[in-house]
Design an enzyme around this catalytic site. Structure first.
Site, PDB file in Angstrom:
ATOM      1  N   PRO A  14       5.975  25.047  36.047  1.00  0.00           N
ATOM      2  CA  PRO A  14       6.236  26.472  35.993  1.00  0.00           C
ATOM      3  C   PRO A  14       5.377  27.310  36.925  1.00  0.00           C
ATOM      4  CG  PRO A  14       4.883  25.808  34.172  1.00  0.00           C
ATOM      5  CD  PRO A  14       5.129  24.584  34.962  1.00  0.00           C
ATOM      6  N   ALA A 289       0.062  28.246  29.022  1.00  0.00           N
ATOM      7  CA  ALA A 289       0.080  27.277  30.119  1.00  0.00           C
ATOM      8  C   ALA A 289       0.686  27.910  31.356  1.00  0.00           C
ATOM      9  CB  ALA A 289       0.889  26.035  29.735  1.00  0.00           C
ATOM     10  N   CYS A 290       0.070  27.654  32.499  1.00  0.00           N
ATOM     11  CA  CYS A 290       0.520  28.122  33.813  1.00  0.00           C
ATOM     12  C   CYS A 290       0.852  29.615  33.763  1.00  0.00           C
ATOM     13  CB  CYS A 290       1.682  27.276  34.292  1.00  0.00           C
ATOM     14  SG  CYS A 290       1.905  27.400  36.084  1.00  0.00           S
ATOM     15  N   SER A 291       2.100  30.017  34.033  1.00  0.00           N
ATOM     16  CA  SER A 291       2.388  31.449  33.989  1.00  0.00           C
ATOM     17  C   SER A 291       2.262  31.985  32.568  1.00  0.00           C
ATOM     18  CB  SER A 291       3.784  31.732  34.541  1.00  0.00           C
ATOM     19  OG  SER A 291       4.775  31.127  33.749  1.00  0.00           O
TER      20      SER A 291
END
Length: 553
Positions: A14, A289-291
């Site tokens: 992502p 997580a991530c974005s």
């Protein structure tokens, strides 16, 4: 690792920022052509050297061999057969000469990296292993009486019609969300226009007082945290006595083009209010997580600015929010023109389609994510493998144009790293005011959110931070259940600004980082209370069984 595992380690996951356009690739080719003309001495020297090494390879005197991790040429025919050995030698000579020519060029560092990428794409495509004369393909053709060629043509036609011309990475017929994926028992207990809130059924007699809420990235679906029972981070947390809630984002269409960061923060705030009302806890522990990590730290800063202390502790997986010195390949292509074009594109479409980004990430690791499946699906005539992580990776979602544009602005200006540069509903965000303890995990081979950038980002937070470094890529570092004898991670309790200094002083720990996270989270989750016999509450009753409706759209 098996071929699907290698692909899973290489997938981008992502990253919602920007890819590169066909124009960028053509511009890089023009730069290469211009450099070849402007610096003829270097070009001529490379051509002469290439000619000598190619002739030597053709005569069977070449000394070049594939890299130890290059799986394209593992068939014994590449080293034992007279013709295949020479063909491989010529190809490797050209591959090696590319680095020599670039090293002697007068290109800028950025142009050199762009040129290396574009020329490598061409060289990877022209590898003899991708041709029908691939010895494995020839053997398969003979063994099946030509049926492999028929099946390969059938697969190729199907991918042209349904997969944008890219070879399929996974046999999608083998998986069903709610059937053999995302199967942990639970119910949707709250829903608004943006998200569904899932509460999972407790798996222990007692649970910690403070619940855990997981906010996944908006560009992929939540069930990366709940794949098979063996890989389910949700189930692992439940088995360790945590009350677990999950955000499942709605997959927006062009009708939701105006959704922005404030829309998502408001929606999660409503979800947290629901979690607190159901559990009776005054606050939650939040994981992103991530974005989804960008959303989580923005929300924490938003609450901090408003004096609403409902996030007790933060967990961030492979998240970068200090975007200075982006040395990733996508960063090399992220010019002002490219970023503006990406915003225009999603504005016109109303959304950024996750399938477009998935194809960009495939181009970043073409041998693992494209050509492996080209050989398997078309040359060998086999169905793509059934692998849950790759199924999830292909089950993408969309981003609203307004939110995508904001993410690009945040990336371009490194805005979250500068207090007050991001303003949500009139509230300026300052990550330094986020004083909650944080557990930050990054992956050593992550090519999307490099671990050094994750470490640098963690330094922007105002609370105590425990940073751990898993020994895998972007997604595999998250999906790291105990039991893998090759797993390991780095730990260093010292708080230092330099990522390299942190790594130099780190201790390597065998096994998964999941148990350490459970220990850290348990210390911040309060005492033990009797687990609820049902999910939801009178105010927030169960609406439907997990995984809910939004994840299927």
């Amino acid at each position: 690792m098996s071929t699907p595992e290698i692909a899973a380690d290489a997938i981008g996951g992502p990253n919602p920022i920007v890819g590169f356009r066909r124009k960028d690739l053509l511009d890089s080719l023009r730069t290469v052509a211009g450099e070849a003309v402007k610096n003829p001495r270097n070009t001529a020297a490379s051509l002469r050297h290439l000619a000598r090494t190619a002739v030597a390879a053709a005569r069977g005197r070449g000394e070049l061999v594939p890299g130890a991790r290059d799986r394209r040429f593992t068939d014994s025919a590449w080293t034992q057969n007279f013709l295949y050995r020479r063909l491989l030698g010529v190809y490797l000579a050209a591959d090696a000469e590319l680095d020599a020519w670039l090293g002697g060029s007068e290109l800028s560092d950025v142009d050199r990296e762009r040129a290396r990428f574009v020329l490598s794409l061409a060289l990877d495509a022209l590898a003899p292993s991708n041709l029908p004369l691939n010895p494995a393909a020839v053997k398969q053709f003979i063994t099946t009486g030509g049926e492999s060629a028929v099946e390969g043509a059938r697969h190729f036609a199907g991918d042209v019609r349904h997969n944008g011309g890219f070879p399929s990475q996974v046999d999608t017929e083998k998986f069903t969300v709610g059937g053999n994926l995302a199967t942990t028992e639970g119910s949707v207990v709250f829903r608004n226009e943006v998200l569904e809130l899932i509460q999972y059924a407790p798996r222990t007699e007692q649970v910690h007082e403070r619940p855990l809420l997981i906010a996944p990235p908006q560009i992929n679906k939540f069930y990366v945290f709940d794949l098979s029972p063996e890989k389910s981070l949700v189930r692992y947390a439940l088995d360790h006595g945590f009350g677990v809630f999950m955000v499942s984002w709605r997959n927006p269409t062009a009708e939701q083009r105006d959704w922005e960061l404030a829309t998502y923060l408001t929606a999660v705030e409503e979800a947290i209010d629901a979690v607190c009302a159901i559990t009776g806890s005054p606050d939650v522990n939040l994981a992103g997580a991530c974005s989804g990590g960008i959303t989580s730290v923005s929300l924490a800063a938003y609450f901090a600015a408003r004096g609403k202390p409902v996030i007790n502790a933060l967990t961030l997986f492979v998240s970068v929010f200090d975007m200075a010195e982006d040395k990733t390949l996508l960063g090399v292509f992220a010019s002002e023109e490219t970023l503006a074009a990406a915003k225009r594109h999603s504005h016109v479409q109303g959304v950024l389609d996750g399938r477009e980004l998935a194809r960009v990430f495939n181009l970043l690791r073409p041998n693992d994510l494209i050509w492996t499946y080209w050989v398997n699906n078309y040359l060998l005539g086999r169905r793509p493998p059934a692998f849950d992580i790759l199924y999830w990776n292909n089950d993408t979602t969309r981003l609203p144009a307004a939110f995508h544009g904001q993410l690009i602005d945040i990336y371009r200006d490194n805005a979250l790293a500068h207090p007050g540069s991001v303003v949500v509903d009139g509230t300026p965000l300052d990550l330094g005011k986020v004083t909650a303890d944080a557990f930050v995990m990054a992956g050593t081979t992550d090519h999307i959110t490099p671990w050094e950038a994750c470490h640098r980002s963690s330094r922007r937070l105002g609370g105590n931070v425990e940073f751990v470094l898993s020994g895998s890529g972007h997604i595999q570092s998250i999906l790291n259940p105990p039991g893998n004898p090759k797993a390991g991670y780095y730990r260093n309790p010292s708080s230092v600004d330099s990522a390299q200094e942190w790594k130099a002083g780190a201790e390597k720990v065998a096994g998964s980082w999941w148990p350490r996270w459970m220990e850290w989270l348990g210390e911040r989750s309060g005492g033990q209370v009797a687990a609820p016999s049902t999910v939801g509450s009178a105010e927030h009753p169960a609406l439907e069984a997990a995984p809910g409706s939004y994840v299927r759209a």
